[in-house]
Design an enzyme around this catalytic site. Structure first.
Site, PDB file in Angstrom:
ATOM      1  N   HIS A  36       0.859  -1.176   0.000  1.00  0.00           N
ATOM      2  CA  HIS A  36       0.000   0.000   0.000  1.00  0.00           C
ATOM      3  C   HIS A  36       0.897   1.228   0.000  1.00  0.00           C
ATOM      4  CE1 HIS A  36      -3.054   2.867   1.199  1.00  0.00           C
ATOM      5  NE2 HIS A  36      -3.986   1.947   1.101  1.00  0.00           N
TER       6      HIS A  36
ATOM      7  N   ARG B 254      -6.609  10.330  -0.077  1.00  0.00           N
ATOM      8  CA  ARG B 254      -6.444  10.793  -1.462  1.00  0.00           C
ATOM      9  C   ARG B 254      -7.783  10.874  -2.181  1.00  0.00           C
ATOM     10  NH1 ARG B 254      -3.187   6.475  -3.488  1.00  0.00           N
ATOM     11  NH2 ARG B 254      -3.331   5.567  -1.410  1.00  0.00           N
TER      12      ARG B 254
END
Ligand code: FAD
Length: 604
Positions: free
Chosen positions: A241, A261
């Site tokens: 990740h 994000r």
């Protein structure tokens, strides 16, 4: 000491995450006597940590969304190595499974019109993740668990399964007959007889030093399946990740959700540059914004703008961050900056990302509404897992099923965020139904022999028989370091070979490792048993990574930096070797996608 505790069920589910719970509910509802066994307390499975949401083409925010678009995104995210049939079933059935969770009492966040809200995530064309703030997994587990307990499914918790039992069927075939394990607290053994066993044991992250995974993810299901004669697929694909915490050291690797994000956060290097624009691969150029202006407009108007590069699939973003850090443009603690403070107001951040706000405040003394976070890649998810039939989730061993993160195929070389929680629900239900049908159709059940139980007991107690010997904690640390350094985000043949040599050495040392004390709650003993699984699965990952001479999805080879069409047409399958102590690899062509699905990829 008297005989070993014994129980009988139709279906035993190993694991109480989303996959195990959903499978158990389905098996029970199909009329099977069902039990769940889990290593930790009920409610503590990994699924509870899931933050961002469940991907399902509900079309609540974007009516243009539908299963076909979700299917296409999933296959492209996995760089076309996914089992197409699994990806199809997943995209088709996820909306129903989410709706059903709501019927069972899950309280999702809402749109202005009162529909289940959906948020943006990397690789998904439309806002698609149903969510509950950044605590979606908690709500999912709460809902499933309540239902499982309410309908009367038996739960064996803090109970670790160490062996799958097998016996001859009425037709003389070697089939599953139950599980063998121990109660963690007392160290006493238990046998559960059942003709159908569903593995739902989650991932393998604890074999890596920097990981978002908790102590439970030692690849038990993967290893149990291998030892029982089943195969694993796509083991070279491990997802790093892009955003784990890098500071303070005690929490290094802890996940920072992609929702940061999705909700407007951007990545910057030490020069303040929004660097993701430099890393847009050709494959995603057509659908990715190439200016900051367009990227910023996309949050409000998705039809007329392309998505920001911060929301490329995880493998792309993790590699980009890695390159910036390597080039000396990292943050003070060896990460990169993730900035939402300068982009959204404090109230929005606290409302949408409450856990992230508290996580940084409490653990790092960083106020994410006022300053950027420091983040870096962390081992997060394994795409590889037990090879199963797409429709029923049965493995190559009769009676043995696998679902959730421990199964393989669905996500190909890279999983899109949100596609795991939906995977658990879709295939959990299918496995539960198939296992129940299989069990109820049997005229005669395989019997569990006394020898099989004795053998389970013997191997579980082996570490107590050793005087001196290596300490399991030392071996674990060395394995984690080796996997991190040599089988991590960027790989080369020489390092992978080095890793395999070290794993071989560690396996030898593990064979002679000893534990002290007695069987009552003895973490050293527990680790000694888990370590055999971690080592076997690590070998599978390193061997497959060495064989795949290309870069694709979660697998990046410095010495073969691009995808190769030849490798794009096959999967690697792992089986136990003849010695029973290691693994072999076989290449297997991808299943042929039917023309009515192929057409979605023709323009690209
Ligand atoms: P788990 O939930 O991992 O459960 C495994 C179960 O197996 C546990 O009950 C464990 O006790 C049991 N078990 C294991 N070994 C044994 C054994 N030997 N004997 C008995 N029991 C055993 N995915 C998304 O789709 N969306 C997200 O927003 C998201 N966020 C995430 C955030 C974090 C921090 C992490 C780590 C992952 C996230 N993921 C997300 C991924 C997703 O949460 C996991 O892939 C998924 O929850 C795995 O579910 P599972 O049911 O397969 O296994």
């Amino acid at each position: 000491e008297g005989g070993i505790e014994r129980h009988q069920y139709d279906v035993v589910v190993v694991g109480a995450g989303g996959a195990g719970l959903r499978a158990a509910i389905a098996a029970h509802e199909a009329g099977a006597e069902t039990a769940i066994v889990c290593k930790s307390l009920l409610g503590k499975a990994h699924t509870v940590m899931a933050e961002g949401g469940i991907a399902a083409a509900l079309g609540n925010r974007w009516p243009e969304d539908n299963w076909e678009v979700h299917f296409r995104d999933t296959m492209r995210g996995g760089k076309m190595l996914n089992n197409w049939r699994m990806a199809q079933l997943h995209a088709q059935e996820a909306p129903e499974r989410v709706q059903e969770l709501e019927d069972w009492g899950a309280l999702f966040d809402r749109t202005e019109d009162g529909l289940i809200s959906q948020r943006d995530f990397g690789g998904h064309r439309y806002a698609r993740l149903a969510h509950v703030g950044d605590r979606t997994g908690l709500e999912m587990i709460r809902t499933l668990q309540q239902r499982a307990v309410q309908i009367g499914i038996d739960v064996f918790m803090e109970c670790t399964v160490t062996e799958l039992l097998k016996a001859p069927s009425a037709q003389g075939e070697d089939v599953v007959s139950g599980v063998f394990g121990y109660w963690r607290e007392t160290g006493r053994f238990v046998t559960i007889e059942a003709p159908a066993v569903i593995l739902a044991t989650g991932g393998i992250g604890k074999s890596f030093k920097v990981t978002s995974n908790s102590w439970e993810y030692t690849g038990d299901g993967h290893a149990l399946a291998l030892r029982a004669g089943a195969s694993l697929i796509n083991m070279e694909f491990v997802q790093f990740h892009p955003t784990g915490m890098v500071w303070p050291p005690s929490v290094k690797g802890l996940l920072v959700t992609e929702s940061v994000r999705g909700d407007g956060g951007v990545l910057r290097n030490s020069e303040g540059k929004r660097f993701m624009f430099d890393y847009i691969p050709d494959y995603f150029k057509a659908e990715t914004a190439d200016t900051e202006e367009e990227a910023d407009r996309w949050y409000e108007d998705k039809k007329n703008n392309r998505r920001p590069p911060e929301l490329l699939p995880r493998d792309e973003v993790a590699r980009a961050i890695n390159s910036e850090i390597k080039a000396g443009r990292g943050s003070p603690h060896g990460g990169i900056f993730l900035d939402i403070a300068s982009r959204r107001d404090a109230e929005f951040i606290r409302k949408r990302l409450p856990s992230m706000y508290h996580q940084f405040k409490e653990l790092a003394d960083v106020d994410i509404t006022a300053e950027p976070m420091e983040i870096g890649p962390t081992c997060h998810y394994v795409m590889g897992g037990i090879e199963v039939d797409p429709d029923t989730e049965v493995s190559s061993v009769t009676g043995l099923y696998a679902v959730g993160e421990c199964s393989g195929g669905m996500h190909g070389s890279n999983r899109l965020g949100g596609n795991s929680l939906s995977d658990l629900l879709v295939f959990g239900r299918r496995a539960g139904e198939a296992a129940a049908a299989y069990a109820s159709g049997l005229a005669e059940r395989p019997a569990v022999s006394e020898e099989a139980v004795r053998a389970g007991e013997w191997s579980a107690l082996a570490p107590f028989q050793v005087e001196g010997g290596d300490n399991p904690y030392t071996i674990q640390q060395e394995l984690q370091q080796a996997m991190n350094d040599l089988v991590g985000i960027i790989r080369t043949a020489s390092e992978l070979k080095d890793a395999l040599t070290r794993i071989e050495e560690l396996k030898e040392r593990a064979a002679g490792m000893g534990v002290e004390g007695h069987r009552q709650y003895n973490p050293g003993w527990h680790l000694a048993l888990d370590l055999h699984n971690m080592l076997l699965v690590s070998e599978a990952i390193a061997k497959a990574a060495l064989a795949r001479e290309e870069s694709r999805g979660g697998h990046t080879r410095d010495d073969f930096p691009t995808p190769s069409p030849e490798w794009g047409s096959k999967n690697l399958v792992v089986r136990l070797d003849d010695s029973g102590a290691g693994v072999d690899l076989v290449e297997q062509p991808l299943p042929e996608m039917p023309p009515e699905l192929k057409k979605y990829f023709e323009e690209s």
